[in-house]
Design a protein around this motif. Structure first.
Motif, PDB file in Angstrom:
ATOM      1  N   PRO A  69     -27.515 -28.055 -56.528  1.00 17.37           N
ATOM      2  CA  PRO A  69     -27.330 -29.489 -55.757  1.00 17.37           C
ATOM      3  C   PRO A  69     -26.385 -29.069 -54.734  1.00 17.37           C
ATOM      4  O   PRO A  69     -25.637 -28.248 -54.990  1.00 17.37           O
ATOM      5  N   VAL A  70     -26.189 -29.834 -53.695  1.00 18.86           N
ATOM      6  CA  VAL A  70     -25.252 -29.592 -52.742  1.00 18.86           C
ATOM      7  C   VAL A  70     -23.895 -30.282 -53.382  1.00 18.86           C
ATOM      8  O   VAL A  70     -23.762 -31.308 -54.026  1.00 18.86           O
ATOM      9  N   ASP A  71     -22.919 -29.392 -52.963  1.00 22.06           N
ATOM     10  CA  ASP A  71     -21.277 -29.665 -53.619  1.00 22.06           C
ATOM     11  C   ASP A  71     -20.877 -30.493 -52.955  1.00 22.06           C
ATOM     12  O   ASP A  71     -20.422 -30.289 -51.606  1.00 22.06           O
ATOM     13  N   ARG A  72     -21.128 -32.021 -53.235  1.00 21.55           N
ATOM     14  CA  ARG A  72     -20.362 -33.147 -52.401  1.00 21.55           C
ATOM     15  C   ARG A  72     -18.981 -32.905 -52.143  1.00 21.55           C
ATOM     16  O   ARG A  72     -18.522 -33.404 -51.123  1.00 21.55           O
ATOM     17  N   VAL A  73     -18.266 -32.433 -53.169  1.00 16.85           N
ATOM     18  CA  VAL A  73     -16.946 -32.444 -53.295  1.00 16.85           C
ATOM     19  C   VAL A  73     -16.288 -31.527 -52.079  1.00 16.85           C
ATOM     20  O   VAL A  73     -15.500 -31.646 -51.325  1.00 16.85           O
ATOM     21  N   LEU A  74     -16.712 -30.092 -52.200  1.00 14.64           N
ATOM     22  CA  LEU A  74     -16.486 -29.235 -51.104  1.00 14.64           C
ATOM     23  C   LEU A  74     -17.134 -29.591 -49.630  1.00 14.64           C
ATOM     24  O   LEU A  74     -16.287 -29.480 -48.828  1.00 14.64           O
ATOM     25  N   LEU A  75     -18.000 -30.395 -49.834  1.00 13.00           N
ATOM     26  CA  LEU A  75     -18.562 -30.735 -48.482  1.00 13.00           C
ATOM     27  C   LEU A  75     -17.638 -31.875 -47.866  1.00 13.00           C
ATOM     28  O   LEU A  75     -17.398 -31.978 -46.553  1.00 13.00           O
ATOM     29  N   ASN A  76     -17.080 -32.792 -48.660  1.00 10.57           N
ATOM     30  CA  ASN A  76     -16.310 -33.724 -48.185  1.00 10.57           C
ATOM     31  C   ASN A  76     -14.948 -33.331 -47.697  1.00 10.57           C
ATOM     32  O   ASN A  76     -14.230 -33.740 -46.740  1.00 10.57           O
ATOM     33  N   ARG A  77     -14.523 -32.125 -48.323  1.00 16.83           N
ATOM     34  CA  ARG A  77     -13.432 -31.519 -47.999  1.00 16.83           C
ATOM     35  C   ARG A  77     -13.563 -30.390 -46.653  1.00 16.83           C
ATOM     36  O   ARG A  77     -12.728 -29.615 -46.506  1.00 16.83           O
ATOM     37  N   ALA A  78     -14.474 -30.300 -46.269  1.00 15.62           N
ATOM     38  CA  ALA A  78     -14.968 -29.331 -45.180  1.00 15.62           C
ATOM     39  C   ALA A  78     -13.842 -28.960 -44.173  1.00 15.62           C
ATOM     40  O   ALA A  78     -13.589 -30.021 -43.669  1.00 15.62           O
ATOM     41  N   ASP A  79     -13.559 -28.029 -43.845  1.00  9.82           N
ATOM     42  CA  ASP A  79     -12.599 -27.585 -42.883  1.00  9.82           C
ATOM     43  C   ASP A  79     -13.459 -26.945 -41.673  1.00  9.82           C
ATOM     44  O   ASP A  79     -13.116 -25.798 -41.308  1.00  9.82           O
ATOM     45  N   TRP A  80     -13.954 -27.922 -41.137  1.00  4.07           N
ATOM     46  CA  TRP A  80     -14.902 -27.351 -39.992  1.00  4.07           C
ATOM     47  C   TRP A  80     -14.093 -26.951 -38.842  1.00  4.07           C
ATOM     48  O   TRP A  80     -14.490 -25.811 -37.946  1.00  4.07           O
TER      49      TRP A  80
END
Length: 509
Positions: free
Chosen positions: A194-205
């Motif tokens: 599954p998509v790791d929502r925690v890491l995605l929300n912390r994304a350092d784009w």
């Protein structure tokens, strides 16, 4: 990094392992083949020398744009979502390139292809750690390292043989055939995640974008620097200044963001800093077989690429297999520091042998050098990467993977460009020094010219100029081997400063 022991996982892990091997070798092979085959490609596409040089840069520099962030993307979205679509796009672009004739279109297609190639190798380590059982990690890493000597020889051979046999187009079309196979293997072998929502929300784009652009800009400067004479070129100076500015912005950004993606503090740990230093020494020491030997054989022995890459073909597979098995055994039994010592000793011996070369050397004289270099490459890089990952906090492995890609691409390009500049300048110096002893005041001057020119003094001058250039080239390559020798000794010093590494799945049976 969950541990997977269910028997049904084995076929899936096998698919992933084969996909990783194919992807990493394909990347190294394509870059090598395009680099060596550039003169033929320039003629096939009808490009000027400058256009050909820029085409080579566009075919390599954009690799670094996305490669450092691939580990993070794999951790968030999973290997299937990240890797399958790029294999399809890569195949399509590889198929279309031979039909293009406009330089701007060629440059754009090569740049897109390079970005996709950067994804392939950049995904190797994180994909292996997340989809393969821990006891197989060392073998996945060994395959990752295997691509280096494999691509050096196979890339040389195919770059020349394709243009002489089935056509230069197959430098691209072979990738169009292999790409879908890699995608299929990832589809069947990749672990559903599954998509790791925690890491995605912390994304350092922002950090990923600035870092990728800064490194790509730097790569462009390095790749064009030797041709444009470095600081005498306004373009190179502008690229270097832009790189410095973006690097400062990246460091400032990573210090302020709440969840930095690749904070530079990860490099401050003793063994990690020394591990990266060992990789830098490795990349310089390994230039003996990747750059000096083929360049010497082309410039001085006047061999074609396929002749250089094919000289050890009957033994190449056995050599690579032996070097890989030896590297794995040393890392798991003697551990990283002892393995690194043995690898750098191989580099030092091969470099010392290279300093004995003369202008009469050809393929047979380099065989022992290539054997020692192959063992050195496998042992040192495997042990160095094992050192890095065994000394990092698992929570920061993604950041470490980003900097491994920086070393793979930027450090490699830096040492290669520096060596090319060194060889060019040393050849000019030796030409001047030899020329001081070849003048009209030299005893027997006219007789020598007549003999060299088979009765014609004018023709003899041309022959003599060729002899002076040949000997100057030989002396320059000897100087290059001395640099690789110094790098091997520096590597031994770096390893002596390392502390013992903690136990890790990469280094235990």
């Amino acid at each position: 990094m969950p541990k997977m022991n269910h028997p049904n996982d084995l076929p899936r892990q096998g698919f992933v392992a084969v996909a990783l091997l194919m992807a990493s070798i394909l990347t190294a092979f394509d870059i090598r083949a395009v680099s060596i085959g550039l003169p033929d490609l320039r003629g096939a596409f009808g490009l000027t020398f400058d256009e050909g040089a820029w085409l080579g840069t566009f075919a390599t520099a954009p690799q670094i744009l996305a490669a450092p962030s691939v580990g993070w993307l794999i951790a968030v979205f999973g290997v299937k979502r990240v890797m399958i679509a790029p294999t399809i796009f890569y195949s399509a672009i590889s198929f279309l390139i031979p039909f293009s004739s406009n330089f701007e279109m060629l440059a754009a297609l090569h740049a897109l292809r390079a970005v996709l190639l950067g994804l392939f190798v950049g995904a190797t380590l994180m994909t292996a750690f997340r989809n393969i059982d821990r006891k197989f990690w060392i073998f996945a890493l060994a395959f990752y390292v295997l691509r280096i000597p494999f691509a050096q020889n196979l890339g040389l051979y195919t770059a020349g043989s394709y243009t002489q046999t089935i056509g230069w187009q197959w430098l691209y079309w072979q990738g169009a055939l292999v790409g879908p196979l890699i995608g299929i293997l990832f589809w069947y072998g990749g672990k559903p995640t599954p998509v790791d929502r925690v890491l995605l929300n912390r994304a350092d784009w922002g950090g990923m974008a600035i870092f990728g652009v800064a490194l790509t800009t730097f790569y462009f400067a390095l790749d064009q620097g030797n041709r444009l004479d470095w600081f005498r070129s306004g373009l190179v100076i502008s690229l270097l200044l832009a790189t410095a500015f973006l690097a400062c912005i990246f460091l400032w950004h990573e210090a302020r963001v709440q969840y930095p993606w690749a904070h530079i503090s990860i490099l401050f740990a003793r063994n990690i800093a020394l591990g990266f230093s060992a990789i830098g020494c490795f990349m310089t020491a390994s230039l003996g077989s990747s750059l000096l030997e083929p360049s010497f054989l082309i410039a001085v022995a006047h061999l074609r690429p396929e002749q250089i890459g094919d000289f050890a073909a009957p033994y190449a597979i056995l050599l690579l297999a032996g070097a890989t098995v030896t590297a794995v055994a040393l890392v798991q039994t003697l551990k990283q520091r002892a393995a690194l010592m043995i690898g750098f000793i191989c580099f030092a011996l091969s470099a010392w042998l290279g300093t004995q070369l003369t202008s009469l050397w050809s393929l047979p004289e380099f065989r022992l050098i290539v054997i020692l270099q192959t063992f050195g490459e496998e042992i040192v890089f495997l042990a160095a990467v094992a050192t890095l990952f065994s000394n990092v906090n698992p929570a920061r492995a993604i950041s470490l993977t980003a900097y491994v890609q920086v070393m793979r691409l930027i450090c490699s390009e830096t040492v290669t460009t520096t060596m090319n500049t060194w060889i060019r300048q040393r050849e000019q110096l030796h030409s001047y020094l030899i020329g001081l002893h070849v003048t009209g005041a030299t005893p027997g001057w006219n007789t020598t010219l007549t003999q060299l020119g088979s009765g014609s003094a004018a023709r003899g001058i041309g022959v003599l100029a060729g002899v002076v250039q040949r000997e100057a080239n030989a002396e320059a390559y000897i100087d290059g081997f001395w640099v690789t020798f110094a790098a091997a000794i520096a590597g031994l010093v770096v390893v002596s400063l390392m502390a013992p590494s903690p136990s890790h799945p990469l280094t235990t049976r």
